[in-house]
Design an enzyme around this catalytic site. Structure first.
Site, short mmCIF file in Angstrom:
data_model
loop_
_atom_site.label_atom_id
_atom_site.label_comp_id
_atom_site.label_asym_id
_atom_site.label_seq_id
_atom_site.Cartn_x
_atom_site.Cartn_y
_atom_site.Cartn_z
N ASP A 148 0.88 -1.40 0.21
CA ASP A 148 0.31 0.47 -0.39
C ASP A 148 0.77 1.01 -0.44
O ASP A 148 0.13 2.42 0.32
CB ASP A 148 -0.57 -0.58 0.61
CG ASP A 148 -0.24 -0.30 2.19
OD1 ASP A 148 1.05 -0.26 2.45
OD2 ASP A 148 -0.39 0.03 3.72
N CYS A 151 4.64 -0.05 2.48
CA CYS A 151 5.27 -1.62 2.83
C CYS A 151 6.79 -1.77 3.55
O CYS A 151 6.77 -2.40 5.01
CB CYS A 151 5.52 -2.50 1.51
SG CYS A 151 6.13 -1.97 0.76
N HIS A 272 8.55 -3.89 -3.69
CA HIS A 272 7.98 -4.40 -2.12
C HIS A 272 8.68 -5.38 -1.32
O HIS A 272 9.68 -5.23 -1.91
CB HIS A 272 7.09 -5.11 -2.58
CG HIS A 272 5.90 -6.03 -1.33
ND1 HIS A 272 5.39 -4.88 -0.76
CD2 HIS A 272 5.92 -6.93 -0.71
CE1 HIS A 272 4.60 -5.15 0.20
NE2 HIS A 272 4.52 -6.48 0.42
#
Length: 285
Positions: A148, A151, A272
């Protein structure tokens, strides 16, 4: 088509950011091999491999987006009656905003699901297996963090809780990082550049960069990890699938390292970070 164009713009922005992050990583690697001829030779090969990997991946991702743009979904227009026109006029601006946000959320979820399917036997799965193998050697496993924009900060907050028994919020971490970079501008700005011109940031652009760290969900990268390590006075270990098995930040600090994982292929929307836990430390989960 607009959504596909937006996807391509997001992808190009991420590509520019990844290139900048790679250059920062390369500079850090060069420093470690400064006085070692053998390491310098190995480093040249490693740098070429990393740059080639990135170029190939970027090309594949752009081609995937362009392929989608060439095959748009046909939309059937419905005739507008007096009744439907009247109903449209009654829809408030606030309702339109809510509907637009809901639609964007659904599209993001669909993109993530689509990426999961596409990568079941592709780069994502290969990367995941490589990271899992490296974690296994350290007695660790992945602790999943939501994708989102927060992270990196959520992964660090989780690590601080289980490794240092310190609770700290994402907002506080973002503020600390922004303040640290502002106060140490000369240390950071040589590694920061405008994503469009690739020129060094102006004073205004530098301030805007720091403001975004503090007040938005902008992704964090290697510069932010360096700032986090210095703010928290903790070593941070980043485990990844390719290149060095782990990138170390803040090795001068004492105490247990915060162990996080870096994923290039987990989501199409951007890089990520996940957290980790001990394999036999289920109580920390």
């Amino acid at each position: 088509m607009d959504n596909d164009t937006d996807d391509l713009a997001v992808l190009e922005t991420r590509h520019r950011k990844e290139k900048k992050e790679l250059q920062a990583q390369i500079q850090a690697m060069k420093k470690t091999a400064k006085n070692d001829k053998t390491k310098k030779k190995e480093l040249t090969t490693e740098i070429a491999r990393l740059e080639n990997e990135m170029d190939i991946r970027h090309k594949q991702e752009i081609e995937a987006i362009q392929a989608i743009q060439k095959d748009p979904v046909e939309v059937t227009e419905q005739p507008v009656t007096d009744e439907t026109e009247s109903t449209k006029q009654k829809v408030s601006k606030a309702q339109k905003r809510r509907e637009k946000k809901s639609q964007q959320d659904k599209e993001r979820e669909n993109q993530i699901k689509q990426q999961e399917q596409e990568n079941r036997h592709g780069p994502r799965n290969i990367e995941q297996q490589a990271i899992n193998a490296r974690l296994k050697g350290k007695g660790l496993r992945i602790f999943t963090i939501p994708s989102d924009g927060d992270c990196l900060y959520k992964a660090i907050a989780h690590q601080m809780a289980i490794r240092r028994q310190q609770e700290i919020s994402v907002d506080n971490l973002r503020k600390s990082v922004a303040d640290y970079i502002r106060l140490n501008k000369d240390d950071f700005i040589p590694f920061m550049s405008n994503p469009d011109t690739f020129e060094m940031l102006t004073d205004d652009e530098f301030q805007e960069y720091c403001d975004k760290i503090e007040n938005t969900k902008v992704w964090g990268g290697q510069l932010e990890i360096r700032a986090l390590s210095n703010c928290l006075k903790c070593p941070i270990t980043i485990i990844q699938a390719t290149g060095p098995e782990a990138i170390e930040q803040g090795v001068e600090f004492e105490g247990p390292a915060l162990n996080i994982t870096y994923h290039r292929h987990m989501y199409r929307l951007g890089e990520h970070y996940n957290s980790t836990v001990q394999v036999h430390g289920e109580e920390n989960n």
